[in-house]
Design a protein around this motif. Sequence first.
Motif, PDB file in Angstrom:
ATOM      1  N   TYR A 164      10.938   5.096   5.445  1.00  0.00           N
ATOM      2  CA  TYR A 164      10.672   6.509   5.695  1.00  0.00           C
ATOM      3  C   TYR A 164       9.539   7.017   4.815  1.00  0.00           C
ATOM      4  O   TYR A 164       8.735   7.860   5.253  1.00  0.00           O
ATOM      5  CB  TYR A 164      11.935   7.338   5.454  1.00  0.00           C
ATOM      6  N   ARG A 192       9.840  15.237  15.625  1.00  0.00           N
ATOM      7  CA  ARG A 192      10.301  16.290  16.530  1.00  0.00           C
ATOM      8  C   ARG A 192       9.130  17.175  16.958  1.00  0.00           C
ATOM      9  O   ARG A 192       9.023  17.557  18.137  1.00  0.00           O
ATOM     10  CB  ARG A 192      11.382  17.126  15.848  1.00  0.00           C
ATOM     11  N   ARG A 235      13.072  11.106   4.828  1.00  0.00           N
ATOM     12  CA  ARG A 235      13.674  11.021   6.159  1.00  0.00           C
ATOM     13  C   ARG A 235      13.623  12.369   6.877  1.00  0.00           C
ATOM     14  O   ARG A 235      13.287  12.445   8.058  1.00  0.00           O
ATOM     15  CB  ARG A 235      15.120  10.555   6.043  1.00  0.00           C
ATOM     16  N   ASN A 236      13.947  13.440   6.167  1.00  0.00           N
ATOM     17  CA  ASN A 236      13.915  14.768   6.782  1.00  0.00           C
ATOM     18  C   ASN A 236      12.504  15.140   7.232  1.00  0.00           C
ATOM     19  O   ASN A 236      12.306  15.694   8.318  1.00  0.00           O
ATOM     20  CB  ASN A 236      14.436  15.818   5.806  1.00  0.00           C
ATOM     21  N   GLU A 239      11.498  12.985  10.329  1.00  0.00           N
ATOM     22  CA  GLU A 239      12.192  13.405  11.548  1.00  0.00           C
ATOM     23  C   GLU A 239      11.657  14.743  12.053  1.00  0.00           C
ATOM     24  O   GLU A 239      11.530  14.944  13.266  1.00  0.00           O
ATOM     25  CB  GLU A 239      13.692  13.489  11.285  1.00  0.00           C
TER      26      GLU A 239
END
Length: 487
Positions: A42, A198, A190-191, A194
């Motif tokens: 990540y 998105r 990771r956040n 993602e």
Amino acid sequence: MPVFWLSLLIVAVAAVGFVLARGRALAAVDGDRRHLHSLPNYYGWNAALKVLTPAFALLFVWLIVQPIWMNTQIAGALPDTAVSEDSTLALVMSDVRRVADGLDLAVAQGIISETNAAAIEAGATDVRGVLAQAGVALGSDVDPTVLAAAQSYRSLSGVGDAAMTVAVLLLALAGMGWALRQTTAEFRARNVVEQGVRAMLLFAASIAILTTVGIVFSLIFNTVEFFRIYPASDFFGSLTWSPSFGGGSELGIWPLLWGTLYISLIALLVAVPIGLFAAIYLSEYAGSKVRAFAKPTLELLAGIPTIVYGLFALLTVGPLLLSAFGRDGLNWMQAGTAVMTAGLVMGIMLIPFVSSLSDDIINAVPQAMRDGSYGLGATQSETIRQVVIPAALPGIVGAILLAASRAIGETMIVVLGAGAAARLSLNPFEAMTTVTAKIVSQLTGDADFASPEALVAFALGMTLFIITLGLNVLALSIVRKYREQYE
């Protein structure tokens, strides 16, 4: 630097950033990934996204803005004498770009050196000779003003490409540095990744909507410009289509609209019965082995390029119809290009659209309805006629309307199979033309977009867009009603 190599360089920087960020994350916890907030990959993807996203975004915007800016600069520097009475600024700029591209090609092929290309002072004939060696043909001699503008265009293009390369690479390196600075054991990689993915998915989903909006606005603006210089009452009220770029054109839409609807009607008369019967057979009668072979084979028709269908109409169907209905037969047909030729071939092309959609709709009818019919003593054919088809009818109608919108927008089959005559006639063995065919013919070549003869293509396109949009909305509403009822 060429865009292709610049793109590869950006990807290479992103790959380096991925490796460095991943290694930096592991080094921050002495190789024990359990102390990291996210998996090591990540952190690498965070660096790659921070390189790829801004760099490619800048590259995309630059490639759009630079040509517009260059055209504005060169057009503003042209003297008033550069635009003659029988020409326009758009045509002059087209010649400027063609000469500049030809000089670039001549340099790339080694015909002349970069120094000679930048300082070429030869006569117009010599310039044409250089461009001809490079494979660039010009319709007339190169005006000295055009040549000077082309040299300025090349100079601005070189400066712009160099600035683009530097700016994009600096932004890519800045993104990599920012990502490496963020890479710590506590960073929520990771956040961030993602959320970035998105956002990319949302952008991808928005492209279709933005493209549709762009198409609509481009049509609207040019259609408004057309009706500003050509009366809408003549466009919608005249029954004659006779464009003339020298003036005095009659641009009535009805002959083109009639040809479009006439050919589409014949195509649907061919495609709907054959496609519907094929769908009934495949869904109700065919065994699993036959269906597994026949359905994909039938759908192969949808994958054939329309130009191949056009050649089939021109070389095969047209001569066959001429031999049967021409001078040797009933003497109804004078040439192979006719409404019937294009309609038959277009109908063949539409068969998989009707059959595939109808087959899926018929299969969606609940088996309980069939079982209830059989329980009342009905035969299989009676069940199909009185139960299955009425239940699937809304969906079948939607499939037919979608096929109709596909037929209305077809071009190549019409160009090669129907001819180019704009006329109002009921004879299906006469040559006619359609809206799409005339859009192509009006915009072929160096079109002067200040003339109604060129701008009429946008009014034709807007009319066709409204018709097909209405058919699609009607079809989707019918299909949606059907699904709500039987799912």
